[in-house]
Design a protein around this motif. Structure first.
Motif, PDB file in Angstrom:
ATOM      1  N   TRP A 132     -69.629   5.511   8.882  1.00 17.51           N
ATOM      2  CA  TRP A 132     -68.737   6.298   9.734  1.00 17.51           C
ATOM      3  C   TRP A 132     -67.661   5.393  10.321  1.00 17.51           C
ATOM      4  CZ3 TRP A 132     -67.049   6.010  14.735  1.00 17.51           C
ATOM      5  CH2 TRP A 132     -66.355   7.111  15.217  1.00 17.51           C
ATOM      6  N   MET A 133     -68.084   4.237  10.817  1.00 17.26           N
ATOM      7  CA  MET A 133     -67.128   3.302  11.407  1.00 17.26           C
ATOM      8  C   MET A 133     -66.154   2.772  10.363  1.00 17.26           C
ATOM      9  SD  MET A 133     -69.592   1.188  13.984  1.00 17.26           S
ATOM     10  CE  MET A 133     -68.258   0.145  14.561  1.00 17.26           C
ATOM     11  N   THR A 134     -66.652   2.460   9.181  1.00 20.19           N
ATOM     12  CA  THR A 134     -65.792   1.944   8.114  1.00 20.19           C
ATOM     13  C   THR A 134     -64.724   2.966   7.734  1.00 20.19           C
ATOM     14  OG1 THR A 134     -67.564   0.525   7.276  1.00 20.19           O
ATOM     15  CG2 THR A 134     -65.777   1.050   5.743  1.00 20.19           C
ATOM     16  N   VAL A 135     -65.134   4.210   7.544  1.00 19.04           N
ATOM     17  CA  VAL A 135     -64.169   5.265   7.203  1.00 19.04           C
ATOM     18  C   VAL A 135     -63.183   5.456   8.346  1.00 19.04           C
ATOM     19  CG1 VAL A 135     -63.919   7.742   6.738  1.00 19.04           C
ATOM     20  CG2 VAL A 135     -65.709   6.433   5.580  1.00 19.04           C
ATOM     21  N   SER A 136     -63.706   5.502   9.573  1.00 19.64           N
ATOM     22  CA  SER A 136     -62.834   5.686  10.731  1.00 19.64           C
ATOM     23  C   SER A 136     -61.839   4.540  10.864  1.00 19.64           C
ATOM     24  CB  SER A 136     -63.661   5.788  12.023  1.00 19.64           C
ATOM     25  OG  SER A 136     -64.462   6.930  12.024  1.00 19.64           O
ATOM     26  N   LEU A 137     -62.330   3.313  10.774  1.00 20.02           N
ATOM     27  CA  LEU A 137     -61.452   2.150  10.919  1.00 20.02           C
ATOM     28  C   LEU A 137     -60.446   2.038   9.774  1.00 20.02           C
ATOM     29  CD1 LEU A 137     -64.032  -0.514  12.142  1.00 20.02           C
ATOM     30  CD2 LEU A 137     -62.136   0.465  13.475  1.00 20.02           C
ATOM     31  N   ALA A 153     -67.805  -5.390   7.516  1.00 23.66           N
ATOM     32  CA  ALA A 153     -68.389  -6.466   8.321  1.00 23.66           C
ATOM     33  C   ALA A 153     -68.052  -6.277   9.798  1.00 23.66           C
ATOM     34  CB  ALA A 153     -67.906  -7.826   7.829  1.00 23.66           C
ATOM     35  N   GLN A 154     -66.833  -5.870  10.093  1.00 18.13           N
ATOM     36  CA  GLN A 154     -66.435  -5.636  11.473  1.00 18.13           C
ATOM     37  C   GLN A 154     -67.196  -4.457  12.074  1.00 18.13           C
ATOM     38  OE1 GLN A 154     -63.995  -7.350  13.570  1.00 18.13           O
ATOM     39  NE2 GLN A 154     -64.656  -8.836  12.052  1.00 18.13           N
ATOM     40  N   ALA A 155     -67.383  -3.422  11.275  1.00 19.93           N
ATOM     41  CA  ALA A 155     -68.138  -2.250  11.738  1.00 19.93           C
ATOM     42  C   ALA A 155     -69.569  -2.652  12.065  1.00 19.93           C
ATOM     43  CB  ALA A 155     -68.105  -1.148  10.674  1.00 19.93           C
ATOM     44  N   LEU A 156     -70.197  -3.417  11.200  1.00 22.81           N
ATOM     45  CA  LEU A 156     -71.571  -3.850  11.424  1.00 22.81           C
ATOM     46  C   LEU A 156     -71.673  -4.785  12.629  1.00 22.81           C
ATOM     47  CD1 LEU A 156     -74.374  -3.419  10.286  1.00 22.81           C
ATOM     48  CD2 LEU A 156     -74.006  -5.366   8.790  1.00 22.81           C
ATOM     49  N   LEU A 178     -73.997  -2.447  29.625  1.00 26.84           N
ATOM     50  CA  LEU A 178     -73.502  -1.991  28.321  1.00 26.84           C
ATOM     51  C   LEU A 178     -72.032  -1.586  28.387  1.00 26.84           C
ATOM     52  CD1 LEU A 178     -74.595  -1.705  25.465  1.00 26.84           C
ATOM     53  CD2 LEU A 178     -75.358   0.566  26.037  1.00 26.84           C
ATOM     54  N   THR A 179     -71.576  -1.142  29.546  1.00 23.17           N
ATOM     55  CA  THR A 179     -70.168  -0.738  29.679  1.00 23.17           C
ATOM     56  C   THR A 179     -69.242  -1.942  29.729  1.00 23.17           C
ATOM     57  OG1 THR A 179     -70.203  -0.681  32.103  1.00 23.17           O
ATOM     58  CG2 THR A 179     -70.825   1.357  30.943  1.00 23.17           C
ATOM     59  N   THR A 180     -69.777  -3.128  30.001  1.00 18.78           N
ATOM     60  CA  THR A 180     -68.933  -4.318  30.107  1.00 18.78           C
ATOM     61  C   THR A 180     -68.699  -4.996  28.767  1.00 18.78           C
ATOM     62  OG1 THR A 180     -70.766  -5.847  30.521  1.00 18.78           O
ATOM     63  CG2 THR A 180     -69.798  -4.743  32.448  1.00 18.78           C
ATOM     64  N   LEU A 181     -69.455  -4.599  27.753  1.00 17.78           N
ATOM     65  CA  LEU A 181     -69.288  -5.211  26.431  1.00 17.78           C
ATOM     66  C   LEU A 181     -67.994  -4.714  25.800  1.00 17.78           C
ATOM     67  CD1 LEU A 181     -72.911  -4.943  25.050  1.00 17.78           C
ATOM     68  CD2 LEU A 181     -71.830  -6.865  26.194  1.00 17.78           C
ATOM     69  N   ARG A 182     -67.374  -5.561  25.024  1.00 17.72           N
ATOM     70  CA  ARG A 182     -66.132  -5.203  24.350  1.00 17.72           C
ATOM     71  C   ARG A 182     -66.260  -5.501  22.858  1.00 17.72           C
ATOM     72  NH1 ARG A 182     -65.851  -2.680  28.124  1.00 17.72           N
ATOM     73  NH2 ARG A 182     -64.703  -3.091  30.012  1.00 17.72           N
ATOM     74  N   PRO A 183     -66.693  -4.506  22.101  1.00 17.46           N
ATOM     75  CA  PRO A 183     -66.727  -4.730  20.659  1.00 17.46           C
ATOM     76  C   PRO A 183     -65.335  -5.113  20.179  1.00 17.46           C
ATOM     77  CG  PRO A 183     -67.814  -2.667  21.224  1.00 17.46           C
ATOM     78  CD  PRO A 183     -67.121  -3.166  22.457  1.00 17.46           C
ATOM     79  N   GLN A 184     -65.225  -6.282  19.605  1.00 22.66           N
ATOM     80  CA  GLN A 184     -63.924  -6.822  19.199  1.00 22.66           C
ATOM     81  C   GLN A 184     -63.755  -6.746  17.685  1.00 22.66           C
ATOM     82  OE1 GLN A 184     -61.561  -8.050  21.417  1.00 22.66           O
ATOM     83  NE2 GLN A 184     -62.946  -7.280  22.982  1.00 22.66           N
ATOM     84  N   LEU A 185     -62.543  -6.554  17.277  1.00 24.79           N
ATOM     85  CA  LEU A 185     -62.195  -6.594  15.872  1.00 24.79           C
ATOM     86  C   LEU A 185     -61.369  -7.840  15.623  1.00 24.79           C
ATOM     87  CD1 LEU A 185     -61.233  -2.870  15.405  1.00 24.79           C
ATOM     88  CD2 LEU A 185     -63.313  -3.988  14.644  1.00 24.79           C
TER      89      LEU A 185
END
Length: 187
Positions: A132-137, A153-156, A178-185
């Motif tokens: 889902w993330m791969t298609v979305s991204l 790899a970024q999605a995972l 959990l709200t303070t985390l920033r999933p980065q690309l």
């Protein structure tokens, strides 16, 4: 299946999911489920002949609900940061609502001692959410000039950060972490 039977099955699945998220797969018994739902143990076995059947169905249902909440990856958020925020919000909501872990995160952690069909369903959660993330991204400006492998790899990586963050937030009894985390690309 009659309406009453469907309701009973749903109650069993709901309770099993809650107990697995709280105590792990091996912390759930058919006796606990029967007592919690108000039926005989034999009734639980009627719907789910084995604990493996129950575990696989709980995980499949959880995954389907999670993906339904994410929506169609082709119609979702338009930017990579909005996609990451949507995924993070689901994890925050799950932990904040009851302080329990992601069901498939628990199952993945216990996978060495679980039946193959349960492990397969837990793996399916991660595969399907990553897809889902791969298609979305892939639809975003961020994905231009990036290979499919890099996007995957970024999605995972983002999914791993949120699952790991959920574990740390739970052990610290601090859902707000959990709200303070920033999933980065990668830039």
């Amino acid at each position: 299946m009659s309406r009453n039977a469907a309701e009973t099955e749903g109650k069993i699945l709901d309770l099993a999911e809650s107990l697995i998220r709280k105590n792990g797969y091996n912390g759930v018994s058919f006796r606990d489920l029967a007592s919690g739902v108000g039926v005989k143990s034999s009734s639980v076995h009627y719907y789910f002949p084995t604990k493996e059947d129950l575990g696989a169905k709980v995980a499949r249902r959880y995954t389907d609900r999670f993906l339904n909440a994410l929506g169609d990856p082709e119609d979702g958020p338009a930017t990579a940061s909005e996609i990451m925020k949507k995924l993070q919000d689901l994890f925050v909501s799950a932990l904040g609502s009851d302080g329990q872990m992601c069901l498939c995160g628990i199952l993945a952690a216990e996978s060495a001692g679980l039946p193959e069909s349960v492990v397969s369903e837990a793996k399916s959660f991660f595969d399907r959410v990553s897809e889902w993330m791969t298609v979305s991204l892939s639809r975003t400006e961020w994905a231009q000039n990036r290979s499919e492998e890099e996007i995957k790899a970024q999605a995972l990586s983002a999914l791993a950060l949120l699952e790991g963050g959920m574990i740390i937030a739970r052990v610290r009894n601090d859902p707000a972490l959990l709200t303070t985390l920033r999933p980065q690309l990668a830039t």
